[in-house]
Design a protein around this motif. Structure first.
Motif, PDB file in Angstrom:
ATOM      1  N   ASP A   1     -22.743   2.302  29.328  1.00  0.00           N
ATOM      2  CA  ASP A   1     -22.127   2.409  30.815  1.00  0.00           C
ATOM      3  C   ASP A   1     -21.829   0.877  31.215  1.00  0.00           C
ATOM      4  O   ASP A   1     -21.301   0.656  31.972  1.00  0.00           O
ATOM      5  N   HIS A   2     -22.430  -0.131  30.397  1.00  0.00           N
ATOM      6  CA  HIS A   2     -22.094  -1.650  30.891  1.00  0.00           C
ATOM      7  C   HIS A   2     -20.843  -2.067  29.867  1.00  0.00           C
ATOM      8  O   HIS A   2     -20.762  -3.369  30.144  1.00  0.00           O
ATOM      9  N   SER A   3     -20.311  -1.306  29.128  1.00  0.00           N
ATOM     10  CA  SER A   3     -19.204  -1.796  28.391  1.00  0.00           C
ATOM     11  C   SER A   3     -18.056  -1.467  28.738  1.00  0.00           C
ATOM     12  O   SER A   3     -17.885  -0.296  29.394  1.00  0.00           O
ATOM     13  N   ALA A   4     -17.034  -2.173  28.516  1.00  0.00           N
ATOM     14  CA  ALA A   4     -15.532  -2.075  28.868  1.00  0.00           C
ATOM     15  C   ALA A   4     -14.780  -1.319  27.887  1.00  0.00           C
ATOM     16  O   ALA A   4     -13.310  -1.622  27.986  1.00  0.00           O
ATOM     17  N   HIS A   5     -15.415  -0.834  26.900  1.00  0.00           N
ATOM     18  CA  HIS A   5     -14.550   0.101  25.826  1.00  0.00           C
ATOM     19  C   HIS A   5     -13.650   1.010  26.544  1.00  0.00           C
ATOM     20  O   HIS A   5     -12.790   1.346  25.971  1.00  0.00           O
ATOM     21  N   VAL A   6     -14.134   1.523  27.563  1.00  0.00           N
ATOM     22  CA  VAL A   6     -13.335   2.621  28.433  1.00  0.00           C
ATOM     23  C   VAL A   6     -13.372   1.834  29.893  1.00  0.00           C
ATOM     24  O   VAL A   6     -14.588   1.545  30.289  1.00  0.00           O
ATOM     25  N   VAL A   7     -12.165   1.289  30.342  1.00  0.00           N
ATOM     26  CA  VAL A   7     -12.065   0.744  31.552  1.00  0.00           C
ATOM     27  C   VAL A   7     -12.818   1.728  32.863  1.00  0.00           C
ATOM     28  O   VAL A   7     -13.448   1.352  33.624  1.00  0.00           O
ATOM     29  N   LEU A   8     -12.247   2.854  32.875  1.00  0.00           N
ATOM     30  CA  LEU A   8     -12.562   3.911  33.909  1.00  0.00           C
ATOM     31  C   LEU A   8     -13.710   4.971  33.322  1.00  0.00           C
ATOM     32  O   LEU A   8     -13.190   5.674  32.217  1.00  0.00           O
ATOM     33  N   SER A   9     -14.730   5.126  33.738  1.00  0.00           N
ATOM     34  CA  SER A   9     -15.546   6.388  33.250  1.00  0.00           C
ATOM     35  C   SER A   9     -14.879   7.534  33.654  1.00  0.00           C
ATOM     36  O   SER A   9     -13.988   7.648  34.394  1.00  0.00           O
ATOM     37  N   ARG A  10     -15.334   8.687  33.519  1.00  0.00           N
ATOM     38  CA  ARG A  10     -14.968   9.879  33.607  1.00  0.00           C
ATOM     39  C   ARG A  10     -15.049  10.169  35.064  1.00  0.00           C
ATOM     40  O   ARG A  10     -13.904  10.835  35.760  1.00  0.00           O
ATOM     41  N   VAL A  11     -16.054   9.795  35.768  1.00  0.00           N
ATOM     42  CA  VAL A  11     -16.478  10.158  37.176  1.00  0.00           C
ATOM     43  C   VAL A  11     -15.333   9.221  37.724  1.00  0.00           C
ATOM     44  O   VAL A  11     -14.930   9.749  38.824  1.00  0.00           O
ATOM     45  N   GLN A  12     -15.074   8.028  37.438  1.00  0.00           N
ATOM     46  CA  GLN A  12     -14.330   6.992  38.126  1.00  0.00           C
ATOM     47  C   GLN A  12     -12.814   7.709  38.242  1.00  0.00           C
ATOM     48  O   GLN A  12     -12.007   7.612  39.126  1.00  0.00           O
TER      49      GLN A  12
END
Length: 466
Positions: free
Chosen positions: A13-24
């Motif tokens: 959750d602290h990594s930018a490997h995915v810029v936007l989470s599913r919730v975002q």
């Protein structure tokens, strides 16, 4: 090769490997749907609301910077270590210097000279040059210039993402030092900086795990861009960061000359290899973990970008990384607020997120202002309803004057009255920032972890031409 992706493995959750989470992504989709529906049903109301929100955010960002400058001026918020105290320290720990470099054959020899000038016992100094496997030219130049056994080359195996933080994580995995710092290939650190960092850390105690040294430029007078850059950095490191320290807010670190306790850095998962402004992100994660960061009164000189295209590449990467950091740390707002408190939340939104967003929006707002003064179209009177019109006018007049004043303050702190004209021409520099902000937004969507290489050594070409 577990080290480069350690953060993603331990705290995804602290990594930018995915810029936007599913919730975002879901939240943004709902917000977009609401805005589009509003534009169909009540378009003027939606536009008025957006303008009002932007105006309030701009006002808050301007007030925030004024408060930072005021807080920085209320006391000494940089850690000072005298030459005598630095030299008197004889119980020195092993210190690791990480130097990531890629396609830098022109400056690697100068780098060796600058590192050789560090006043630190060679037997307790470990310098690791982090070079990429496909960069044969820089590897050859480095091998020819190695000054001693305390400097070694570590070839970073090819893997994705190819970023500076990934290389630093590879180096940290092999570092022996109790303390660790990073220098870029063109850096000229003050010779006593490592000693000062050790003394300062021991004075401050274990709650402090990082000290950020001041960054300046050795080619300030090369052209107008380097002069603007120097004024901006002086404001950043002499007013804004000390202001954050004074208010006990998170410190978005610079990419070089930040000195860490190696154990704490490893415990935190080190740098995020997917974030292209890994230093600012790490500063936020240090604060969330309860650690403190100080500003060390020691200067590292580096090369200011003197080329317009090269400057846009570098600045757009910085802005993209700030946006990534902002979005990553808003994934779990409740946890962020609990860990950072309201002060940290202000810094995250108004400083980390606000800096690139302001650069991105400035061009549109300037165009709107110009249109108002040139033609005064009636629709603008409807969009800018009275309270927000006057607030926006205050931002235009006093906000811009405040930013110019900060540059004038830098002229004074640098004792460079010859830069007065450059400070007054700052609005031209802001236009460059807007271009970089637009590029950052585009890359955030389409190439989030792409590390756009900054060319160094341009000052050498200028000096040869002269």
């Amino acid at each position: 090769m577990s080290a480069p992706v350690d953060l993603r493995t331990r705290w995804p959750d602290h990594s930018a490997h995915v810029v936007l989470s599913r919730v975002q992504r879901g939240g943004f989709a709902v917000l977009l749907a609401v805005v589009l529906a509003g534009l169909v049903l009540r378009p003027m109301l939606v536009v008025q609301a957006v303008v009002a929100l932007i105006t309030l955010a701009y006002t808050a960002a301007i007030v925030f910077r004024v408060v930072l400058v005021y807080a920085a001026g209320t006391g000494e918020h940089r850690v000072r270590v005298s030459d005598a105290d630095a030299l008197a320290e004889d119980d020195l720990p092993v210190y690791t210097v990480l130097v990531p470099a890629y396609r830098e054959p022109r400056v690697i020899g100068l780098l060796m000279e600058h590192l050789a000038a560090l006043d630190y016992p060679p037997g307790k100094l470990e310098v690791i040059l982090l070079l990429e496997a496909d960069d044969a030219e820089t590897i050859a130049a480095a091998e020819a210039a190695l000054p001693g056994p305390h400097v070694r080359i570590l070839v970073v195996p090819e893997s994705q993402p190819r970023t500076k933080p990934k290389a630093c994580n590879v180096g940290l995995a092999e570092a022996r030092g109790e303390f660790v710092t990073i220098y870029d290939a063109e850096d000229i650190p003050e010779p006593l900086q490592l000693r000062r960092a050790v003394v300062a850390m021991r004075r401050l105690g274990p709650s402090y795990v990082c000290l950020q040294a001041e960054l300046g430029y050795f080619n300030t007078d090369q052209n107008r861009i380097t002069r603007w850059f120097a004024l901006e950095y002086a404001s950043w490191f002499r007013s804004l960061l000390p202001g954050l320290v004074a208010l006990r807010m998170p410190i978005p670190l610079g990419g070089t000359s930040n000195h860490f306790r190696a154990a704490a850095l490893r415990d935190l998962g080190a740098w995020d290899p997917f974030n292209v402004t890994e230093d600012a992100d790490l500063g936020m994660r240090l604060a969330r973990a309860g650690y403190r960061v100080g500003v060390l009164d020691s200067v590292t000189l580096e090369e200011a970008n003197s080329d317009f295209i090269n400057w846009i590449k570098q600045r757009s990467r910085w802005y993209k990384g700030y946006l990534m950091t902002w979005l990553v740390h808003l994934r779990a707002p409740r946890a962020t607020v609990m860990q950072l408190g309201w002060r940290g939340l202000l810094c995250l939104n108004l400083f980390v997120g606000g800096t690139p967003l302001a650069a991105l929006l400035n061009a549109a707002l300037w165009a709107t202002t110009a249109l108002w003064f040139l033609d005064r179209p009636p629709i603008l009177e409807q969009i800018f309803i009275p309270p927000y019109y006057y607030l926006g006018l205050a931002c235009l007049v006093f906000g811009n004057a405040t930013v110019i004043y900060l540059n004038l303050l830098s002229v004074r702190t640098m004792d460079r009255p010859d830069l007065l004209g450059t400070a007054l021409l700052s609005p031209l520099y802001w236009a460059m920032m807007s271009l970089a902000g637009a590029k950052a937004a585009w890359q955030l969507v389409f190439r989030p972890s792409y590390w756009e290489k900054t060319t160094h050594g341009l000052h050498l070409e200028s000096s040869h031409a002269a």
